[in-house]
Design a protein around this motif. Structure first.
Motif, PDB file in Angstrom:
ATOM      1  N   VAL A  33       0.846  -1.121   0.105  1.00 20.12           N
ATOM      2  CA  VAL A  33      -0.006   0.072  -0.013  1.00 20.12           C
ATOM      3  C   VAL A  33       0.786   1.017   0.060  1.00 20.12           C
ATOM      4  N   VAL A  34       0.885   2.068  -0.973  1.00 22.39           N
ATOM      5  CA  VAL A  34       1.816   3.212  -1.143  1.00 22.39           C
ATOM      6  C   VAL A  34       1.024   4.269  -1.612  1.00 22.39           C
ATOM      7  N   ALA A  35       0.985   5.319  -1.124  1.00 19.35           N
ATOM      8  CA  ALA A  35       0.275   6.648  -1.482  1.00 19.35           C
ATOM      9  C   ALA A  35       1.175   7.342  -2.381  1.00 19.35           C
ATOM     10  N   ALA A  57      -3.804   9.512  -0.798  1.00 19.34           N
ATOM     11  CA  ALA A  57      -3.657   9.264   0.693  1.00 19.34           C
ATOM     12  C   ALA A  57      -4.767   8.811   1.402  1.00 19.34           C
ATOM     13  N   THR A  58      -5.807   9.281   0.664  1.00 17.02           N
ATOM     14  CA  THR A  58      -7.231   8.752   0.961  1.00 17.02           C
ATOM     15  C   THR A  58      -8.139   8.215  -0.181  1.00 17.02           C
ATOM     16  N   LEU A  59      -8.335   6.936  -0.007  1.00 14.76           N
ATOM     17  CA  LEU A  59      -8.890   6.087  -1.271  1.00 14.76           C
ATOM     18  C   LEU A  59     -10.132   5.907  -0.767  1.00 14.76           C
ATOM     19  N   LEU A  60     -11.022   5.713  -1.681  1.00 19.24           N
ATOM     20  CA  LEU A  60     -12.669   5.245  -1.395  1.00 19.24           C
ATOM     21  C   LEU A  60     -12.466   3.833  -1.237  1.00 19.24           C
ATOM     22  N   ALA A  82       1.186  16.835 -16.931  1.00 18.96           N
ATOM     23  CA  ALA A  82       0.553  18.174 -17.786  1.00 18.96           C
ATOM     24  C   ALA A  82      -0.948  18.348 -17.408  1.00 18.96           C
ATOM     25  N   TYR A  83      -1.597  17.213 -17.090  1.00 17.99           N
ATOM     26  CA  TYR A  83      -3.023  17.196 -17.361  1.00 17.99           C
ATOM     27  C   TYR A  83      -3.852  17.550 -16.194  1.00 17.99           C
ATOM     28  N   GLY A  84      -3.163  17.376 -14.746  1.00 16.80           N
ATOM     29  CA  GLY A  84      -3.744  17.643 -13.782  1.00 16.80           C
ATOM     30  C   GLY A  84      -4.791  16.567 -13.003  1.00 16.80           C
ATOM     31  N   TRP A  85      -4.174  15.318 -13.535  1.00 16.63           N
ATOM     32  CA  TRP A  85      -5.295  14.210 -12.899  1.00 16.63           C
ATOM     33  C   TRP A  85      -4.985  13.874 -11.573  1.00 16.63           C
ATOM     34  N   ALA A  89      -7.715  13.220  -8.574  1.00 11.13           N
ATOM     35  CA  ALA A  89      -7.808  11.808  -7.671  1.00 11.13           C
ATOM     36  C   ALA A  89      -7.575  12.077  -6.085  1.00 11.13           C
ATOM     37  N   ASP A  90      -6.885  13.149  -5.948  1.00  9.27           N
ATOM     38  CA  ASP A  90      -6.968  13.517  -4.316  1.00  9.27           C
ATOM     39  C   ASP A  90      -8.350  14.012  -3.973  1.00  9.27           C
ATOM     40  N   ALA A  91      -8.936  14.744  -4.704  1.00  6.77           N
ATOM     41  CA  ALA A  91     -10.286  15.370  -4.260  1.00  6.77           C
ATOM     42  C   ALA A  91     -11.207  14.330  -4.164  1.00  6.77           C
TER      43      ALA A  91
END
Length: 302
Positions: A33-35, A57-60, A82-85, A89-91
């Motif tokens: 498990v690696v964030a 760090a916080t995963l559903l 470049a694309y901000g994904w 994912a953090d949000a």
């Protein structure tokens, strides 16, 4: 069609550099498990294939997976930067995968693109195996797997939708669909395209410059997926430079076309590349394509 190259019984940690973990898979073992970002490799069809994975760090508990496919001449690292994904994912608590095409391209069908298209690289098989590996090692929700891509990557996303039933939705930017698609799986689709794209033209005429792509027009492609998804007639709205055509479809699916007036062959809202900072064609600031695509993905399950 005239086409040229466009714009896993233990896991061993091999290297740790600047917060990035590189791992090699042995079948039957779970990942640590690696964030953050891990670089991983997978043996497929006689090749060692690579991909990056971002885990927040916080995963559903049942996490969506977004697969981001770089454009021709790009890489997974470039797409991640470049694309901000990662910020999305953090949000949203989901996982993002950034695979690498062979020789910086994808075999998206119809002879496209580059060496993978010419030599028949099994990219559909590779991406399917990668998704299966991630679903075994993390709590991925199989009903919320999404494919998005830029240019040749968008073409590869459409190819996956044509040849597999993996994706709940596809998000295509500045791409088209090439090759045959006789038995597509019903899939929600959002397509973002600029009217001034000269590499993958909006009207479907052969592209100029680096790309020589000769595919359907963007409206024709949109109509194809509306037919696949058994959609109602679309409703159109315009806000400044952005026209959105939305169609509601059977079983809660949707097909959206987002047309950006004056935009070229770039991911709208992307980070500027060094060449773009020097004055080359810049990404449109009319929309944030990553936010738009994730908002679409978030409300569509398989």
């Amino acid at each position: 069609m005239r086409i040229a190259l466009l714009a896993a019984a233990a896991v061993t940690v091999v290297l740790v550099v600047v917060g990035i973990v590189v791992v090699r898979h042995d079948p039957g073992a779970a990942d640590p498990v690696v964030a953050g970002t891990t670089e991983q490799v997978l043996e497929h069809d006689g090749r060692t294939r690579s991909y990056r994975v971002y885990r927040p760090a916080t995963l559903l508990t049942r996490a969506p997976l977004v697969v981001v496919l770089h454009g021709g001449l790009g890489t997974g690292e470039q797409a991640q930067r470049a694309y901000g994904w990662d910020a999305r994912a953090d949000a949203g608590g989901f996982v993002v995968a950034y695979p690498d095409g062979v020789d910086r391209a994808w075999n998206a069908g119809g002879g496209c693109c580059g060496n993978p298209g010419r030599t028949g690289v099994d990219d559909v098989g590779f991406l399917t195996a990668m998704i299966d590996e991630l679903a075994r090692s993390m709590p991925i929700d199989r009903d919320r797997i999404y494919l998005t891509g830029m240019s040749n990557g968008a073409m590869m996303a459409y190819t996956m939708a044509c040849r597999t039933s993996i994706a709940a939705a596809v998000g295509a930017v500045a791409g088209t669909q090439l090759g045959d698609c006789p038995h597509p799986s019903p899939t929600s689709v959002i397509h973002v395209h600029g009217t001034d794209d000269e590499n993958v033209r909006y009207d479907g005429a052969p592209g100029s410059g680096v790309a020589r792509i000769d595919g359907p027009s963007v409206p024709e492609l949109n109509g194809f997926w509306r037919a696949v998804d058994d959609c109602a007639p679309p409703v159109s709205s315009t806000d400044d430079r952005v026209t959105t055509m939305r169609a509601s479809c059977r079983d809660g699916r949707a097909v959206d076309l987002v047309t950006v007036a004056g935009a070229g062959h770039r991911w709208p809202g992307a980070e500027l590349s060094p060449l773009e900072r020097l004055g080359a064609d810049r990404p449109s600031d009319a929309i944030d394509a990553t936010r738009l695509i994730w908002d679409f993905f978030a409300v569509h399950h398989r």
